[in-house]
Design an enzyme around this catalytic site. Structure first.
Site, mmCIF file in Angstrom:
data_model
loop_
_atom_site.group_PDB
_atom_site.id
_atom_site.type_symbol
_atom_site.label_atom_id
_atom_site.label_comp_id
_atom_site.label_asym_id
_atom_site.label_seq_id
_atom_site.Cartn_x
_atom_site.Cartn_y
_atom_site.Cartn_z
ATOM 1 N N LYS A 52 0.838 -1.200 0.000
ATOM 2 C CA LYS A 52 0.000 0.000 0.000
ATOM 3 C C LYS A 52 0.876 1.255 0.000
ATOM 4 O O LYS A 52 0.591 2.225 -0.707
ATOM 5 C CB LYS A 52 -0.948 -0.016 1.217
ATOM 6 N N GLN A 96 -5.208 -1.575 9.372
ATOM 7 C CA GLN A 96 -4.994 -2.887 8.747
ATOM 8 C C GLN A 96 -5.555 -3.979 9.657
ATOM 9 O O GLN A 96 -5.275 -4.013 10.859
ATOM 10 C CB GLN A 96 -3.493 -3.099 8.489
ATOM 11 N N ASP A 119 -11.385 2.486 3.630
ATOM 12 C CA ASP A 119 -11.705 1.059 3.481
ATOM 13 C C ASP A 119 -13.199 0.839 3.268
ATOM 14 O O ASP A 119 -13.619 -0.273 2.924
ATOM 15 C CB ASP A 119 -11.274 0.289 4.735
HETATM 16 N N1 GUN Z 1 -7.057 -7.121 5.803
HETATM 17 C C1 GUN Z 1 -7.381 -7.905 4.755
HETATM 18 N N2 GUN Z 1 -8.005 -7.194 3.803
HETATM 19 C C2 GUN Z 1 -8.071 -5.936 4.255
HETATM 20 C C3 GUN Z 1 -8.597 -4.725 3.716
HETATM 21 O O1 GUN Z 1 -9.149 -4.653 2.614
HETATM 22 N N3 GUN Z 1 -8.452 -3.634 4.497
HETATM 23 C C4 GUN Z 1 -7.864 -3.672 5.722
HETATM 24 N N4 GUN Z 1 -7.781 -2.553 6.418
HETATM 25 N N5 GUN Z 1 -7.375 -4.759 6.242
HETATM 26 C C5 GUN Z 1 -7.471 -5.886 5.508
#
Ligand code: GUN
Length: 287
Positions: A52, A96, A119
């Site tokens: 990211k 996350q 998100d």
């Molecule tokens: N963990 C697995 N997929 C995701 C996601 O799309 N966003 C976040 N914040 N954590 C994750």
């Protein structure tokens, strides 16, 4: 069979976003800012967060990493979210997942300001999605729809089976597919662990979306000839990444399919970048 190349498509999207950000940044005096919170040392999460941050750099988004120890308390995490909510250089906040079990992730996700919720997990954004209103949408299902759009594989009038009902993927994807539009308007069946005769349900579908988190779960006998198969799983098996679909044998049946890796994974990150730019535009008052 058409291979739905998420890696190449995500690269094009990042490049389009970089052009937009290069125009907006001098106009509004600062770049979009994305805060990424990682609690603990889950190895998969560390890889995702690094990817990211790399995407942010490519698009021209300032990333503000917050790597916190596994022993972080609920109060400390809430205080950080409150500070980021109040920080005018931060347009998006991402927590996350998963967070260590002693922390209440649901409560933390609700504390993120809905306008910074890149998100799309906040109940307000989920509710807006369910009602077909504009807002920040969850990145993985948005990436699925965007990939179908870019390959011009409309779901309108088709049958779609979504396997898996998670809040992050399966449920929001089922909602998106049922919304009006060329890349919606599907007759959607949301299947899960209690679905009787799940293979028969999948066999009826023009589109199969696998998001159940079980390696090679969707097999040949579950997919009709000419169906589109979208694999949203990432599972580690013997040091290898495999999806929720049995890729090789399915190639002979499916009309189009996503690979793992290189399918929905990069699309998810591209949609996160898109959400960060969308949140920034709203925050600075750009059109
Ligand atoms: N963990 C697995 N997929 C995701 C996601 O799309 N966003 C976040 N914040 N954590 C994750």
């Amino acid at each position: 069979m058409i291979l739905l190349d998420g890696k190449a498509t995500a690269k094009s999207i990042r490049s389009e976003l970089a052009t937009q950000v290069a125009e907006l940044t001098p106009k509004f005096g600062r770049a979009p800012g994305l805060a990424v919170i990682l609690v603990g040392d889950d190895p998969a999460s560390q890889v995702y967060v690094r990817n990211k941050e790399r995407a942010c750099a490519e698009v021209g988004i300032a990333s503000f990493p917050h790597r916190l120890p596994a022993a972080t308390t609920q109060e400390e995490l809430e205080a950080l979210i409150a500070a980021l909510n109040a920080d005018d250089t931060v347009d998006g906040i991402l927590l996350q997942l998963p967070v260590p079990v002693c922390l209440d992730s649901r409560r933390c996700l609700e504390l993120i300001h809905p306008d910074k919720d890149v998100d799309g997990f906040h109940p307000r954004n989920m509710g807006r999605l369910a009602q077909g209103l504009p807002g920040l949408q969850p990145c993985t299902p948005a990436g699925v729809i965007e990939l179908l759009r870019r390959y011009d594989l409309p779901t309108q009038g088709k049958t779609a089976v979504v396997v898996g009902r998670s809040n992050i993927v399966g449920r929001p994807l089922s909602i998106m597919l049922s919304q009006p539009g060329r890349f919606g308007d599907a007759t959607v069946t949301l299947c899960h662990s209690r679905t009787p005769d799940l293979p028969a349900k999948c066999r009826e579908a023009d589109f199969v979306f696998a998001a159940i988190g079980k390696p090679r779960f969707v097999t040949c006998d579950m997919v009709k000839d000419g169906a589109v198969v979208v694999d949203i799983g990432i599972n580690r098996v013997d040091q290898c990444l495999v999806g929720d679909c049995d890729f090789k044998p399915l190639c002979a049946h499916a009309a189009a399919m996503t690979p793992v890796p290189g399918g929905i994974g990069p699309m998810t990150i591209a949609m996160l970048m898109k959400n960060a730019v969308q949140a920034y535009r709203k925050h600075v008052g750009a059109k």
